[in-house]
Design a protein around this motif. Structure first.
Motif, PDB file in Angstrom:
ATOM      1  N   LEU A 149       0.643  -1.265  -0.191  1.00 25.28           N
ATOM      2  CA  LEU A 149      -0.080  -0.025   0.422  1.00 25.28           C
ATOM      3  C   LEU A 149       1.169   1.771  -0.217  1.00 25.28           C
ATOM      4  O   LEU A 149       2.089   1.446   0.483  1.00 25.28           O
ATOM      5  CB  LEU A 149      -0.789   0.154   1.028  1.00 25.28           C
ATOM      6  CG  LEU A 149      -2.138  -0.846   1.195  1.00 25.28           C
ATOM      7  CD1 LEU A 149      -2.874  -0.666   3.017  1.00 25.28           C
ATOM      8  CD2 LEU A 149      -3.152  -0.923  -0.158  1.00 25.28           C
ATOM      9  N   ASP A 247      -9.168   5.797  -4.470  1.00 27.38           N
ATOM     10  CA  ASP A 247      -7.887   4.617  -3.550  1.00 27.38           C
ATOM     11  C   ASP A 247      -7.551   5.624  -3.551  1.00 27.38           C
ATOM     12  O   ASP A 247      -5.821   5.171  -3.985  1.00 27.38           O
ATOM     13  CB  ASP A 247      -7.724   3.975  -4.660  1.00 27.38           C
ATOM     14  CG  ASP A 247      -7.158   2.371  -4.957  1.00 27.38           C
ATOM     15  OD1 ASP A 247      -7.709   2.187  -4.087  1.00 27.38           O
ATOM     16  OD2 ASP A 247      -6.386   2.442  -5.993  1.00 27.38           O
ATOM     17  N   ALA A 251      -4.875   0.808  -2.840  1.00 27.91           N
ATOM     18  CA  ALA A 251      -5.575  -0.671  -2.848  1.00 27.91           C
ATOM     19  C   ALA A 251      -6.479  -1.530  -4.248  1.00 27.91           C
ATOM     20  O   ALA A 251      -6.083  -3.037  -4.181  1.00 27.91           O
ATOM     21  CB  ALA A 251      -6.075  -1.067  -1.338  1.00 27.91           C
TER      22      ALA A 251
END
Length: 268
Positions: A149, A247, A251
């Motif tokens: 991430l 986002d 992800a």
């Protein structure tokens, strides 16, 4: 022909590393590569992109000079501007480059690095010119980056490993080619031309804007041109920012950073 343009930094706390100049007969767009390692240069990527862009535009305005030669000479001249820096450093500042110009009865184009040139012809299907060689390098390292991430320590460490792998392939046979301090990189640019009377409209997008197609899949290229025709470049970039904001950690759409510098030039 009217020309519309917009450019937006991916991070408002950092300088925009894109650069562009646009007129009805000559468009030059550069995308400076983010430095994740030392560069050996005290000036920085934004400085390099701006200097190379302005010199390239001046040289490309001479219609007797082939586009590859214009870029090659521009790289040489900018190298002279900061020869006190370590131009042999593996991380020396670099940039993707695109040039579009009207020469006689044709639009000529040059693309070196991951900038997209989209030319809409009367036949209805746009010609899309994109140099994808950089995406083909360091694939294991890129895949590892995408597993983490945005903002995580693991992501940062993977990005650094990816950058080192990229630099090992930069301006090397079998790798990818961008403007640095090596003039012969221009020899590897993608060049071509389209008859002037066949061109209805065209656009140039840095990868931070082209991600609306390549990464998010929100539009295809004909829809991008329609969007630009109706709403203009600033609105297209706003749509990219909206998708990024939905986002923020990457992800759903894995990517190197939440937002990238985004530049769009549209002519019709």
């Amino acid at each position: 022909m009217r020309v519309l343009s917009a450019s937006d930094p991916g991070d408002t706390n950092k300088a925009n590393e894109d650069w562009f100049s646009a007129s009805p007969r000559l468009i030059v767009v550069l995308d400076g590569a983010t430095a994740r390692t030392d560069t050996g240069c005290r000036h920085g990527v934004s400085w390099y992109a701006a200097k190379l862009g302005s010199v390239t535009g001046t040289l490309a305005a001479d219609l007797e000079t082939p586009l590859k030669e214009a870029l090659k000479t521009a790289i040489e001249q900018v190298a002279e501007m900061h020869k006190e820096c370590d131009l042999n450093h593996p991380g020396t500042p670099s940039a993707a480059v695109s040039i579009l110009r009207v020469n006689g009865s044709a639009w000529e184009y040059l693309v070196l690095g991951d900038i997209s040139v989209v030319i809409d012809q009367q036949a209805g299907k746009p010609v899309v010119v994109t140099d994808t060689r950089v995406d083909s390098t360091a694939r294991p390292e890129r895949d590892e980056v995408d597993r983490h991430l945005i903002g995580s320590p693991e992501k940062q460490a993977a990005l650094l490993r990816m950058k080192h792998a990229e630099l090992a392939a930069r301006n090397q046979p079998g790798g990818f080619w961008v403007a640095t301090a090596i003039p012969t990189a221009a020899d590897h640019a993608i060049v071509g031309s389209v008859p002037l009377d066949k061109v209805q409209r065209l656009a140039v997008l840095t990868d931070g804007a082209a991600r609306i197609v390549d990464l998010f899949g929100a539009l295809d290229w004909p829809a991008v041109l329609d969007n630009l025709s109706t709403h203009g470049p600033a609105e297209l970039i706003r749509q990219v920012r909206t998708l990024e904001g939905a986002d923020p950690q990457g992800a759903r759409w894995p990517r190197n950073k939440r937002s990238d510098d985004a530049t769009v030039v549209y002519a019709a």
